[in-house]
Each structure stands twice: as structure tokens, then as C-alpha cells.
Design a protein around this motif. Structure first.
Motif, PDB file in Angstrom:
ATOM      1  N   GLY A   1       2.658   2.538  -4.722  1.00  0.00           N
ATOM      2  CA  GLY A   1       4.084   2.311  -4.508  1.00  0.00           C
ATOM      3  C   GLY A   1       4.603   1.134  -5.308  1.00  0.00           C
ATOM      4  O   GLY A   1       5.707   1.179  -5.867  1.00  0.00           O
ATOM      5  N   ALA A   2       3.814   0.048  -5.380  1.00  0.00           N
ATOM      6  CA  ALA A   2       4.234  -1.128  -6.153  1.00  0.00           C
ATOM      7  C   ALA A   2       4.344  -0.788  -7.640  1.00  0.00           C
ATOM      8  O   ALA A   2       5.310  -1.177  -8.307  1.00  0.00           O
ATOM      9  CB  ALA A   2       3.246  -2.271  -5.926  1.00  0.00           C
ATOM     10  N   PHE A   3       3.368  -0.050  -8.167  1.00  0.00           N
ATOM     11  CA  PHE A   3       3.416   0.331  -9.586  1.00  0.00           C
ATOM     12  C   PHE A   3       4.580   1.278  -9.885  1.00  0.00           C
ATOM     13  O   PHE A   3       5.102   1.301 -11.012  1.00  0.00           O
ATOM     14  CB  PHE A   3       2.097   0.983 -10.001  1.00  0.00           C
ATOM     15  N   LEU A   4       4.999   2.065  -8.883  1.00  0.00           N
ATOM     16  CA  LEU A   4       6.127   2.979  -9.085  1.00  0.00           C
ATOM     17  C   LEU A   4       7.442   2.239  -9.319  1.00  0.00           C
ATOM     18  O   LEU A   4       8.418   2.833  -9.793  1.00  0.00           O
ATOM     19  CB  LEU A   4       6.264   3.926  -7.887  1.00  0.00           C
ATOM     20  N   PHE A   5       7.474   0.943  -8.978  1.00  0.00           N
ATOM     21  CA  PHE A   5       8.687   0.166  -9.260  1.00  0.00           C
ATOM     22  C   PHE A   5       8.950   0.061 -10.757  1.00  0.00           C
ATOM     23  O   PHE A   5      10.101  -0.136 -11.175  1.00  0.00           O
ATOM     24  CB  PHE A   5       8.566  -1.235  -8.648  1.00  0.00           C
ATOM     25  N   ILE A   6       7.907   0.183 -11.578  1.00  0.00           N
ATOM     26  CA  ILE A   6       8.094   0.060 -13.028  1.00  0.00           C
ATOM     27  C   ILE A   6       8.887   1.249 -13.579  1.00  0.00           C
ATOM     28  O   ILE A   6       9.934   1.050 -14.219  1.00  0.00           O
ATOM     29  CB  ILE A   6       6.733  -0.102 -13.726  1.00  0.00           C
ATOM     30  N   PRO A   7       8.459   2.498 -13.348  1.00  0.00           N
ATOM     31  CA  PRO A   7       9.306   3.615 -13.828  1.00  0.00           C
ATOM     32  C   PRO A   7      10.641   3.687 -13.096  1.00  0.00           C
ATOM     33  O   PRO A   7      11.634   4.145 -13.669  1.00  0.00           O
ATOM     34  CB  PRO A   7       8.450   4.854 -13.542  1.00  0.00           C
ATOM     35  N   ALA A   8      10.687   3.226 -11.842  1.00  0.00           N
ATOM     36  CA  ALA A   8      11.960   3.216 -11.117  1.00  0.00           C
ATOM     37  C   ALA A   8      12.950   2.291 -11.811  1.00  0.00           C
ATOM     38  O   ALA A   8      14.140   2.622 -11.970  1.00  0.00           O
ATOM     39  CB  ALA A   8      11.743   2.781  -9.670  1.00  0.00           C
ATOM     40  N   ALA A   9      12.465   1.128 -12.239  1.00  0.00           N
ATOM     41  CA  ALA A   9      13.336   0.179 -12.947  1.00  0.00           C
ATOM     42  C   ALA A   9      13.753   0.731 -14.308  1.00  0.00           C
ATOM     43  O   ALA A   9      14.891   0.539 -14.748  1.00  0.00           O
ATOM     44  CB  ALA A   9      12.623  -1.160 -13.112  1.00  0.00           C
ATOM     45  N   ASN A  10      12.839   1.415 -14.981  1.00  0.00           N
ATOM     46  CA  ASN A  10      13.167   1.998 -16.294  1.00  0.00           C
ATOM     47  C   ASN A  10      14.254   3.059 -16.168  1.00  0.00           C
ATOM     48  O   ASN A  10      15.136   3.171 -17.020  1.00  0.00           O
ATOM     49  CB  ASN A  10      11.919   2.605 -16.928  1.00  0.00           C
ATOM     50  N   SER A  11      14.188   3.856 -15.098  1.00  0.00           N
ATOM     51  CA  SER A  11      15.169   4.928 -14.914  1.00  0.00           C
ATOM     52  C   SER A  11      16.443   4.436 -14.242  1.00  0.00           C
ATOM     53  O   SER A  11      17.494   5.052 -14.377  1.00  0.00           O
ATOM     54  CB  SER A  11      14.565   6.053 -14.076  1.00  0.00           C
ATOM     55  N   ARG A  12      16.334   3.319 -13.528  1.00  0.00           N
ATOM     56  CA  ARG A  12      17.427   2.758 -12.725  1.00  0.00           C
ATOM     57  C   ARG A  12      17.989   3.807 -11.752  1.00  0.00           C
ATOM     58  O   ARG A  12      19.174   3.830 -11.428  1.00  0.00           O
ATOM     59  CB  ARG A  12      18.536   2.203 -13.630  1.00  0.00           C
ATOM     60  N   GLU A  13      17.081   4.663 -11.257  1.00  0.00           N
ATOM     61  CA  GLU A  13      17.442   5.664 -10.256  1.00  0.00           C
ATOM     62  C   GLU A  13      17.117   5.107  -8.868  1.00  0.00           C
ATOM     63  O   GLU A  13      15.959   4.826  -8.564  1.00  0.00           O
ATOM     64  CB  GLU A  13      16.678   6.961 -10.492  1.00  0.00           C
ATOM     65  N   TYR A  14      18.133   4.982  -8.038  1.00  0.00           N
ATOM     66  CA  TYR A  14      17.939   4.363  -6.724  1.00  0.00           C
ATOM     67  C   TYR A  14      16.984   5.172  -5.856  1.00  0.00           C
ATOM     68  O   TYR A  14      16.161   4.605  -5.124  1.00  0.00           O
ATOM     69  CB  TYR A  14      19.300   4.217  -6.035  1.00  0.00           C
ATOM     70  N   THR A  15      17.061   6.491  -5.932  1.00  0.00           N
ATOM     71  CA  THR A  15      16.167   7.323  -5.129  1.00  0.00           C
ATOM     72  C   THR A  15      14.702   7.098  -5.521  1.00  0.00           C
ATOM     73  O   THR A  15      13.804   7.224  -4.691  1.00  0.00           O
ATOM     74  CB  THR A  15      16.517   8.814  -5.282  1.00  0.00           C
ATOM     75  N   PHE A  16      14.457   6.753  -6.772  1.00  0.00           N
ATOM     76  CA  PHE A  16      13.104   6.446  -7.238  1.00  0.00           C
ATOM     77  C   PHE A  16      12.600   5.175  -6.543  1.00  0.00           C
ATOM     78  O   PHE A  16      11.448   5.091  -6.098  1.00  0.00           O
ATOM     79  CB  PHE A  16      13.105   6.263  -8.759  1.00  0.00           C
ATOM     80  N   PHE A  17      13.464   4.177  -6.444  1.00  0.00           N
ATOM     81  CA  PHE A  17      13.106   2.943  -5.733  1.00  0.00           C
ATOM     82  C   PHE A  17      12.795   3.234  -4.263  1.00  0.00           C
ATOM     83  O   PHE A  17      11.825   2.711  -3.707  1.00  0.00           O
ATOM     84  CB  PHE A  17      14.238   1.923  -5.820  1.00  0.00           C
ATOM     85  N   LEU A  18      13.629   4.059  -3.645  1.00  0.00           N
ATOM     86  CA  LEU A  18      13.404   4.395  -2.233  1.00  0.00           C
ATOM     87  C   LEU A  18      12.078   5.127  -2.055  1.00  0.00           C
ATOM     88  O   LEU A  18      11.356   4.890  -1.084  1.00  0.00           O
ATOM     89  CB  LEU A  18      14.553   5.258  -1.709  1.00  0.00           C
ATOM     90  N   GLY A  19      11.758   6.022  -2.988  1.00  0.00           N
ATOM     91  CA  GLY A  19      10.481   6.727  -2.927  1.00  0.00           C
ATOM     92  C   GLY A  19       9.304   5.773  -3.049  1.00  0.00           C
ATOM     93  O   GLY A  19       8.292   5.900  -2.335  1.00  0.00           O
ATOM     94  N   ALA A  20       9.422   4.801  -3.962  1.00  0.00           N
ATOM     95  CA  ALA A  20       8.357   3.811  -4.132  1.00  0.00           C
ATOM     96  C   ALA A  20       8.165   2.997  -2.855  1.00  0.00           C
ATOM     97  O   ALA A  20       7.031   2.733  -2.425  1.00  0.00           O
ATOM     98  CB  ALA A  20       8.688   2.890  -5.303  1.00  0.00           C
ATOM     99  N   LEU A  21       9.266   2.598  -2.220  1.00  0.00           N
ATOM    100  CA  LEU A  21       9.177   1.840  -0.968  1.00  0.00           C
ATOM    101  C   LEU A  21       8.582   2.677   0.149  1.00  0.00           C
ATOM    102  O   LEU A  21       7.817   2.166   0.983  1.00  0.00           O
ATOM    103  CB  LEU A  21      10.575   1.351  -0.563  1.00  0.00           C
ATOM    104  N   PHE A  22       8.898   3.968   0.178  1.00  0.00           N
ATOM    105  CA  PHE A  22       8.323   4.850   1.201  1.00  0.00           C
ATOM    106  C   PHE A  22       6.802   4.933   1.035  1.00  0.00           C
ATOM    107  O   PHE A  22       6.065   4.910   2.026  1.00  0.00           O
ATOM    108  CB  PHE A  22       8.946   6.242   1.102  1.00  0.00           C
ATOM    109  N   VAL A  23       6.331   5.006  -0.200  1.00  0.00           N
ATOM    110  CA  VAL A  23       4.883   5.067  -0.455  1.00  0.00           C
ATOM    111  C   VAL A  23       4.223   3.755  -0.012  1.00  0.00           C
ATOM    112  O   VAL A  23       3.165   3.764   0.625  1.00  0.00           O
ATOM    113  CB  VAL A  23       4.604   5.344  -1.943  1.00  0.00           C
ATOM    114  N   ILE A  24       4.835   2.628  -0.359  1.00  0.00           N
ATOM    115  CA  ILE A  24       4.288   1.329   0.063  1.00  0.00           C
ATOM    116  C   ILE A  24       4.200   1.253   1.584  1.00  0.00           C
ATOM    117  O   ILE A  24       3.168   0.880   2.148  1.00  0.00           O
ATOM    118  CB  ILE A  24       5.157   0.167  -0.468  1.00  0.00           C
ATOM    119  N   ALA A  25       5.296   1.606   2.256  1.00  0.00           N
ATOM    120  CA  ALA A  25       5.336   1.508   3.720  1.00  0.00           C
ATOM    121  C   ALA A  25       4.372   2.483   4.380  1.00  0.00           C
ATOM    122  O   ALA A  25       3.845   2.205   5.458  1.00  0.00           O
ATOM    123  CB  ALA A  25       6.762   1.740   4.225  1.00  0.00           C
ATOM    124  N   SER A  26       4.129   3.617   3.746  1.00  0.00           N
ATOM    125  CA  SER A  26       3.127   4.548   4.271  1.00  0.00           C
ATOM    126  C   SER A  26       1.757   3.882   4.266  1.00  0.00           C
ATOM    127  O   SER A  26       0.969   4.028   5.212  1.00  0.00           O
ATOM    128  CB  SER A  26       3.097   5.827   3.430  1.00  0.00           C
TER     129      SER A  26
END
Length: 434
Positions: free
Chosen positions: A104-129
Motif C-alpha cells: 500500500g505504501a509503494f502504491l502511493f508512488i503511481p498514485a502520485a504520478n497519476s494524481r488520481e484520488y481513487t488510486f490514493f484511496l485504494g493504496a490506503l485501503f491496502v495499508i489499513a487491511s
């Protein structure tokens, strides 16, 4: 969770009881690090909310979904995490949870590159899982890593690292995530499309390095768990309880149902108060985002940690339900003051709230489990699942803020703390009253 759930089960280790003193020191350090790791993520959320609101051009309602993604993961993954632990063991569950955390933490990198908010939320969901797995295993592990007579002391020591995360999360977020650049609407309107894109991309990109480092650290800790010999955790049945005796429906325990509802509102208040503090500080006192984040860490976070120890001391002299009621009333007054004043008076009122929140989660938890007998485990599960309040209340605050202002949105935690007052005064004894 910052609250630190109370465990009513007994655990033993199947390792050699003749282990040398200190042989559990390194495993204990590893497990204790988990308490800090999940507190860090929870206390980075108040920084991410204003940061991604700016970087992804969000409304307050949309930005509040950061907390919703985290607590929805807890709600959905709590039971699967328990099932994995029972089948494969706590060590395997911890390693799997750490791997999810790192992914989930590593997913923040492509999320930031895409600047897609849903991508950030998905990364946080994986971390919290992943955090759901870690929190399921940490408490029982701490209790068996050493002398049973000092288990409570070890657990309190480990849980103190929740407080460390509460302090350092906002402070580190202020330094490494928040850029400090806060443009007005007029300044942004004056930008060309290219300049605007460059500005938003730069803002989104500040999360890359911090979350990459977090992911790498988590992977190192996972590797240490792999190579470290850890004792197996085995649950011992409480022989004082007649497991063959039917006690009827769990819902006949009215005080438990009251506790579940109260815990829902309390967690919602705890998350909401911190989640929008940086926005609140800017609106009511014009405090820059970095300064507000540092205040949240060093004043509110430290206050929460000190309040836990001070509240524990007070409970040796004052009944828990009375202290819960008093602290709830104080927080109602503080939130009301924050809503009707401006400047540093309003800011100070919000910053003092975490000190009085500090004893609420474990106190509601223990009062709700009183007298449940064989229903204790199921009651405990219901109380843990009630933390989904942290996914519901922040969006309500965002909705109110978008319709009026962030200061008025604090009516949500005001109502939540009023429910805590009711539980401390009457709700905890509903069965006795009947």
C-alpha cells in the motif's frame, strides 16, 4: 487504533518455558514496533486530508474519504484477519499484514504520478487491511513474550508507542509531505493551464519519498520477523465459564448494545476532531498548514499520550464511568467553545480535546463487557467492529463544511461526545436499571 482494545482472552506460548531471561527481548522489540507503525498511518491522515484536497482539487467531503478508506478496511478485514491467524498462526499473519502495509505504501508512488484520488484511496485501503492483521496479533503476542506476571506492564509499554506515533505522525508529515505553499483562489486562477498542472503535480509528488521510505522500513521489519524465532500464541479457554450453558441472545445485554453504539460515536469523534484540525486552524485563526500539523503532533498528540497515563492514575481513585462522564462533559464544552469563538481560543479548545479523549476507548470497551460471561468474545468483536464510526463521521463533517464552514462541521463530534456522556451516566447500567 489509538484507543488500544482490551483483551479478555488468556494466551500462552508453546516455546520452552526455560528460556533465558532476555531471550524474548528482540521479539518484544519487533512486536512493539507494530504499535508505532499503525499509529503512524492513523496520524498521517490529518496531514493527507488537506494535502490531497489541494493536490487533487477536492471538496471537504471528498477529502474526508481518506479516513473512510482506512476504517472501512478495518471493518471488512477484521474477521478475515482473525481467520488467517487461527489457520496459519500469528507470525504468518503479521508477516502478511506487513507485506500488505508495504505494498500500500509503494502504491502511493503511481498514485502520485497519476494524481488520481481513487488510486490514493485504494493504496490506503491496502495499508489499513495490513494494519487489521497487525492489530489482531500484537496484543496477544506482547502478553506472552516474557513473565506472565509482568504481561500488563509490557502491554502498557507497547501501547505507549501509539502515543509516539500520535506525536511524530503530524510532525513528520508537516516536514516531508506538506509543501507549505498555500495559494489563494485568485493566484490559482491567474495560472496558465501548464503552470497549474506543474503546481498540482509537484504537490502530489511530495508523498512519494516519505511513503517509499515507510514501505522499505516495513519490508525490513517483515524480513526480521521471517528470520526471528517467535513463540506460537495459543488461546486458553476460561474454565470458569460454562461453555455448554446457553445464555440466550447477545442483544439481551442492553449495556453492551449501548457500548457498541457509544464506541461507534466515540471513534467517529476521535477521527473527526483530528482529521480536519489543519483545515480548522486555517479557517479560524489563519494558521499555515505546516504550523497547524506541528501543533497537532506536539500538543494534541502529546496530550493524548499523557492523558492516557494520567487517566489510568485517576481511575485508581475515581470510578471509570464517573471519569468517562466528566471527560465527556469537558469535551462537549471544549468543542462548543471551538465552534463559537475564533483565533487561538478556538484552536486551543480543539487541541485540548485529545487529552480528555485518551481514556474513552478502553473505558467504554471494558464497561461494555462487564458481566457478559460466555458472550464476552462475541461482545468484544462487536465493540471492535464499531470502529467503523471512523469511516462515517468524517464524511458527515465534510458534507457540513461544504454546505457552511469547517467550524460548523465540529457539531458532529459535539453530538458524539454527548453520546459518551450519556453512556457514562446511564448507558453502562441499562441492564441493572431494567
Amino acid at each position: 487504533m489509538a484507543g488500544g482494545a482490551v483483551s479478555n482472552s488468556t494466551y500462552t506460548s508453546n516455546t520452552n518455558t526455560g528460556a533465558k531471561p532476555g531471550s524474548y527481548l528482540f521479539p518484544f522489540i519487533l512486536v512493539t514496533s507494530l504499535f508505532f507503525l499503525w499509529a503512524l498511518i492513523h496520524n498521517l491522515s490529518p496531514v493527507l486530508i488537506p494535502h490531497l484536497k489541494k493536490a487533487c482539487q477536492l471538496t471537504d467531503l471528498q477529502s474526508s474519504l481518506i479516513d473512510s478508506a482506512v476504517f472501512a478496511a478495518y471493518f471488512l478485514m477484521a474477521l478475515p484477519a482473525g481467520a488467517v491467524m487461527r489457520r496459519y498462526g500469528y507470525k504468518a499473519g503479521i508477516i502478511f499484514g506487513l507485506c500488505l502495509y508495504a505494498i500500500g505504501a509503494f502504491l502511493f508512488i503511481p498514485a502520485a504520478n497519476s494524481r488520481e484520488y481513487t488510486f490514493f484511496l485504494g493504496a490506503l485501503f491496502v495499508i489499513a487491511s495490513g494494519l487489521a492483521f497487525l492489530e489482531t496479533a500484537a496484543n496477544p503476542y506482547v502478553t506472552i513474550l516474557g513473565n506472565p506476571e509482568t504481561a500488563t506492564t509490557r502491554l502498557n509499554l507497547a501501547q505507549s508507542f501509539n502515543g509516539v506515533g500520535a506525536v511524530l505522525g503530524p510532525v513528520l508529515g508537516a516536514k516531508f509531505i506538506l509543501s507549505g505553499t498555500e495559494l489563494t483562489k485568485a493566484q490559482m486562477d491567474a495560472m496558465s493551464p501548464v503552470q497549474m498542472q506543474e503546481y498540482l503535480t509537484a504537490e502530489a509528488g511530495t508523498v512519494k519519498v516519505p511513503y517509499m521510505i515507510i514501505g522499505l522500513v516495513v519490508l525490513v521489519i517483515a524480513l526480521l520477523f521471517v528470520v526471528t524465532k517467535m513463540p506460537d500464541v495459543q488461546e486458553v479457554a476460561d474454565e470458569s465459564i460454562d461453555t455448554n450453558k446457553s445464555t440466550g441472545s447477545i442483544f439481551r445485554h442492553k449495556h453492551l448494545i449501548a457500548a457498541v453504539a457509544t464506541q461507534f460515536f466515540y471513534v467517529g469523534a476521535q477521527v473527526g476532531v483530528n482529521a480536519f484540525f489543519i483545515r480548522f486552524a486555517k479557517y479560524s485563526a489563519g494558521i499555515p498548514e505546516r504550523e497547524a500539523a506541528i501543533l497537532l503532533g506536539w500538543v494534541a498528540g502529546l496530550g493524548f499520550m499523557i492523558g492516557r497515563f494520567f487517566g489510568t492514575f485517576l481511575m485508581s481513585k475515581v470510578k471509570p464511568q464517573i471519569l468517562l462522564t466528566i471527560y465527556g462533559l469537558i469535551n462537549v464544552a471544549l468543542i462548543l467553545l471551538a465552534m463559537v469563538t475564533k483565533g487561538y481560543v478556538a484552536i486551543g479548545a480543539v487541541l485540548f480535546v485529545p487529552f480528555f479523549m485518551s481514556i474513552m476507548f478502553p473505558t467504554i470497551f471494558s464497561l461494555g463487557l462487564r458481566g457478559l460471561g460466555k458472550d464476552t468474545k462475541f461482545g468484544s468483536s462487536l465493540l471492535i467492529m464499531s470502529i467503523v464510526g471512523g469511516a462515517i463521521c468524517p464524511p458527515l463533517m465534510g458534507l457540513i463544511s461544504d454546505a457552511s464552514n469547517i467550524q460548523m462541521a465540529y457539531v458532529v463530534p459535539l453530538i458524539c461526545f454527548a453520546v459518551v456522556v450519556w453512556f457514562g451516566a446511564r448507558g453502562y447500567k441499562l441492564d441493572a436499571a431494567a
